[in-house]
Write a protein that holds these residues in place. Structure first.
Motif, PDB file in Angstrom:
ATOM      1  N   UNK A   1       0.863  -1.184   0.000  1.00 32.91           N
ATOM      2  CA  UNK A   1       0.000   0.000   0.000  1.00 32.91           C
ATOM      3  C   UNK A   1       0.898   1.231   0.000  1.00 32.91           C
ATOM      4  N   UNK A   2       0.650   2.145  -0.939  1.00 35.28           N
ATOM      5  CA  UNK A   2       1.492   3.332  -1.094  1.00 35.28           C
ATOM      6  C   UNK A   2       0.617   4.564  -1.284  1.00 35.28           C
ATOM      7  N   UNK A   3       0.970   5.648  -0.607  1.00 28.99           N
ATOM      8  CA  UNK A   3       0.490   6.979  -1.012  1.00 28.99           C
ATOM      9  C   UNK A   3       1.743   7.825  -1.242  1.00 28.99           C
ATOM     10  N   UNK A   4       1.711   8.628  -2.308  1.00 29.35           N
ATOM     11  CA  UNK A   4       2.922   9.319  -2.753  1.00 29.35           C
ATOM     12  C   UNK A   4       2.570  10.670  -3.347  1.00 29.35           C
ATOM     13  N   UNK A   5       3.238  11.715  -2.881  1.00 24.32           N
ATOM     14  CA  UNK A   5       2.976  13.070  -3.341  1.00 24.32           C
ATOM     15  C   UNK A   5       3.393  13.298  -4.782  1.00 24.32           C
ATOM     16  N   UNK A   6       2.682  14.205  -5.449  1.00 21.36           N
ATOM     17  CA  UNK A   6       2.988  14.587  -6.823  1.00 21.36           C
ATOM     18  C   UNK A   6       2.774  16.090  -6.977  1.00 21.36           C
ATOM     19  N   UNK A   7       3.427  16.672  -7.984  1.00 22.33           N
ATOM     20  CA  UNK A   7       3.214  18.084  -8.288  1.00 22.33           C
ATOM     21  C   UNK A   7       2.620  18.249  -9.682  1.00 22.33           C
ATOM     22  N   UNK A   8       2.029  17.205 -10.201  1.00 18.92           N
ATOM     23  CA  UNK A   8       1.525  17.258 -11.572  1.00 18.92           C
ATOM     24  C   UNK A   8       0.403  18.275 -11.760  1.00 18.92           C
ATOM     25  N   UNK A   9      -0.303  18.597 -10.671  1.00 17.68           N
ATOM     26  CA  UNK A   9      -1.455  19.477 -10.816  1.00 17.68           C
ATOM     27  C   UNK A   9      -1.309  20.807 -10.077  1.00 17.68           C
ATOM     28  N   UNK A  10      -0.218  21.019  -9.362  1.00 13.84           N
ATOM     29  CA  UNK A  10      -0.105  22.242  -8.559  1.00 13.84           C
ATOM     30  C   UNK A  10       0.983  23.192  -9.039  1.00 13.84           C
ATOM     31  N   UNK A  11       1.802  22.768  -9.976  1.00 14.04           N
ATOM     32  CA  UNK A  11       2.750  23.674 -10.612  1.00 14.04           C
ATOM     33  C   UNK A  11       3.711  24.356  -9.658  1.00 14.04           C
ATOM     34  N   UNK A  12       3.842  25.666  -9.802  1.00 16.85           N
ATOM     35  CA  UNK A  12       4.828  26.436  -9.052  1.00 16.85           C
ATOM     36  C   UNK A  12       4.557  26.408  -7.553  1.00 16.85           C
TER      37      UNK A  12
ATOM     38  N   UNK B   1      -3.822   3.183  -9.806  1.00 16.59           N
ATOM     39  CA  UNK B   1      -3.106   4.325  -9.232  1.00 16.59           C
ATOM     40  C   UNK B   1      -3.936   5.581  -9.484  1.00 16.59           C
ATOM     41  N   UNK B   2      -4.546   6.093  -8.428  1.00 18.02           N
ATOM     42  CA  UNK B   2      -5.470   7.219  -8.550  1.00 18.02           C
ATOM     43  C   UNK B   2      -5.197   8.223  -7.434  1.00 18.02           C
ATOM     44  N   UNK B   3      -5.810   9.388  -7.539  1.00 21.06           N
ATOM     45  CA  UNK B   3      -5.677  10.357  -6.460  1.00 21.06           C
ATOM     46  C   UNK B   3      -6.406   9.852  -5.204  1.00 21.06           C
ATOM     47  N   UNK B   4      -5.911  10.263  -4.054  1.00 19.68           N
ATOM     48  CA  UNK B   4      -6.376   9.729  -2.766  1.00 19.68           C
ATOM     49  C   UNK B   4      -7.889   9.578  -2.643  1.00 19.68           C
ATOM     50  N   UNK B   5      -8.677  10.633  -2.911  1.00 23.82           N
ATOM     51  CA  UNK B   5     -10.114  10.501  -2.666  1.00 23.82           C
ATOM     52  C   UNK B   5     -10.796   9.482  -3.575  1.00 23.82           C
TER      53      UNK B   5
ATOM     54  N   UNK C   1     -20.053   8.346  -2.048  1.00 25.23           N
ATOM     55  CA  UNK C   1     -19.805   9.291  -3.156  1.00 25.23           C
ATOM     56  C   UNK C   1     -19.398  10.674  -2.666  1.00 25.23           C
ATOM     57  N   UNK C   2     -19.854  11.043  -1.458  1.00 26.90           N
ATOM     58  CA  UNK C   2     -19.536  12.366  -0.924  1.00 26.90           C
ATOM     59  C   UNK C   2     -18.047  12.543  -0.658  1.00 26.90           C
ATOM     60  N   UNK C   3     -17.335  11.405  -0.489  1.00 30.25           N
ATOM     61  CA  UNK C   3     -15.898  11.493  -0.201  1.00 30.25           C
ATOM     62  C   UNK C   3     -15.080  11.884  -1.423  1.00 30.25           C
ATOM     63  N   UNK C   4     -15.647  11.688  -2.598  1.00 26.42           N
ATOM     64  CA  UNK C   4     -14.918  12.005  -3.828  1.00 26.42           C
ATOM     65  C   UNK C   4     -15.191  13.456  -4.188  1.00 26.42           C
ATOM     66  N   UNK C   5     -14.151  14.263  -4.154  1.00 25.13           N
ATOM     67  CA  UNK C   5     -14.300  15.681  -4.455  1.00 25.13           C
ATOM     68  C   UNK C   5     -14.524  15.883  -5.955  1.00 25.13           C
ATOM     69  N   UNK C   6     -15.004  17.086  -6.297  1.00 24.12           N
ATOM     70  CA  UNK C   6     -15.151  17.423  -7.715  1.00 24.12           C
ATOM     71  C   UNK C   6     -13.806  17.400  -8.423  1.00 24.12           C
ATOM     72  N   UNK C   7     -12.756  17.703  -7.655  1.00 23.91           N
ATOM     73  CA  UNK C   7     -11.413  17.722  -8.235  1.00 23.91           C
ATOM     74  C   UNK C   7     -10.471  16.926  -7.327  1.00 23.91           C
ATOM     75  N   UNK C   8     -10.511  15.598  -7.401  1.00 24.80           N
ATOM     76  CA  UNK C   8      -9.666  14.785  -6.508  1.00 24.80           C
ATOM     77  C   UNK C   8      -8.180  15.034  -6.692  1.00 24.80           C
ATOM     78  N   UNK C   9      -7.790  15.594  -7.836  1.00 31.80           N
ATOM     79  CA  UNK C   9      -6.376  15.883  -8.073  1.00 31.80           C
ATOM     80  C   UNK C   9      -5.838  16.939  -7.104  1.00 31.80           C
ATOM     81  N   UNK C  10      -6.742  17.651  -6.427  1.00 31.93           N
ATOM     82  CA  UNK C  10      -6.291  18.645  -5.451  1.00 31.93           C
ATOM     83  C   UNK C  10      -5.606  17.997  -4.250  1.00 31.93           C
TER      84      UNK C  10
END
Length: 268
Positions: free
Chosen positions: A188-199, A237-241, A248-257
């Protein structure tokens, strides 16, 4: 700075600790002024950081419950951090009494508090060690006292591999543990990414060079390769939510956040 009673002598009071900063994000109190100052600076760049950490804890709960549902009764939590509510042993033993858990961390504060929390729990232990040395961890007495290597193990790496700056070392670390566990075990892995947050993410990354654990984000393909040779559990391999939310309420409109990938994979 006066040393808190919970801070062992080897703790550097002038340098932020990634484990203590994480504790602060989660609303804990096992952190120092230098950690809180660092966290506040990081949140200026990414105000959503505390939410990301809580989302990661929610993934911990869901994934551990999933492993229990698949018959896993022993867990090796690597880079386990400072204890907060909803730890692995609480989730696993709550769902399946008798489940065995070994925590591993190199932060003496995390280990000291884990020892207090686990006092009287014969099915859980903590080891002060660097997870990047699988051979030493796997040979340690607390690990072998609780874990049976003939039975499947849940190998857990929550929000820790992004603190291993060399990708090859990260891969070797994962492989070192997976080679030791039998078929039917899980990673089981959770791992940070910067693919969606840029600078904004890059600002946080630069800040973390001041801590005891510089931060190295990775993309989805790199996170996926950590599970090479394993069978990915849906949805992959998906974003945390998005990893098997309880509702369904746990999944945000933008899980990539969440800026963090999640995955569970089975050794076959």
């Amino acid at each position: 700075m006066e040393r808190p009673t919970w801070a062992p002598g080897e703790v550097d009071l002038e340098r932020p600790s990634a484990a203590r900063v994480y504790d602060y994000y989660l609303g804990g109190y096992h952190n120092l002024a230098v950690d809180r100052e660092f966290a506040e600076q990081a949140m200026l760049a990414m105000p959503e950081l505390p939410l990301i950490m809580r989302t990661n804890r929610a993934f911990l709960r869901r994934s551990v419950r999933y492993l229990v549902s698949q018959g896993i009764r022993q867990f090796l939590d690597l880079g386990s951090g400072i204890p907060t509510v909803g730890n692995v042993h609480e989730i696993a033993q709550g769902a399946a009494p008798g489940s065995r858990v070994v925590y591993v961390d190199k932060d003496p504060v995390a280990v000291a508090h884990s020892q207090v929390m686990l006092d009287g729990n014969d099915n859980a232990a903590v080891l002060l060690a660097d997870m990047r040395d699988p051979e030493s961890v796997l040979a340690a007495e607390p690990v072998n006292a609780l874990l049976n290597w003939s039975e499947p193990v849940g190998v857990l790496m929550f929000a820790v591999l992004h603190f291993v700056d060399d990708y090859e070392v990260a891969q070797q670390t994962v492989r070192g543990y997976l080679d030791a566990v039998p078929t039917g075990s899980y990673l089981v892995v959770s791992h940070g990414t910067h693919e969606t947050v840029g600078e904004r993410g890059k600002q946080v990354e630069r800040l973390y060079t001041r801590t005891d654990n510089p931060f190295t984000p990775r993309n989805q393909a790199q996170v996926s390769r950590l599970a090479d040779g394993l069978e990915l559990v849906e949805p992959g391999v998906v974003y945390l939510p998005s990893w098997r939310p309880d509702s369904p309420e746990e999944v945000e409109d933008h899980p990539e956040r969440s800026s963090t990938y999640a995955m569970v994979a089975r050794k076959v």
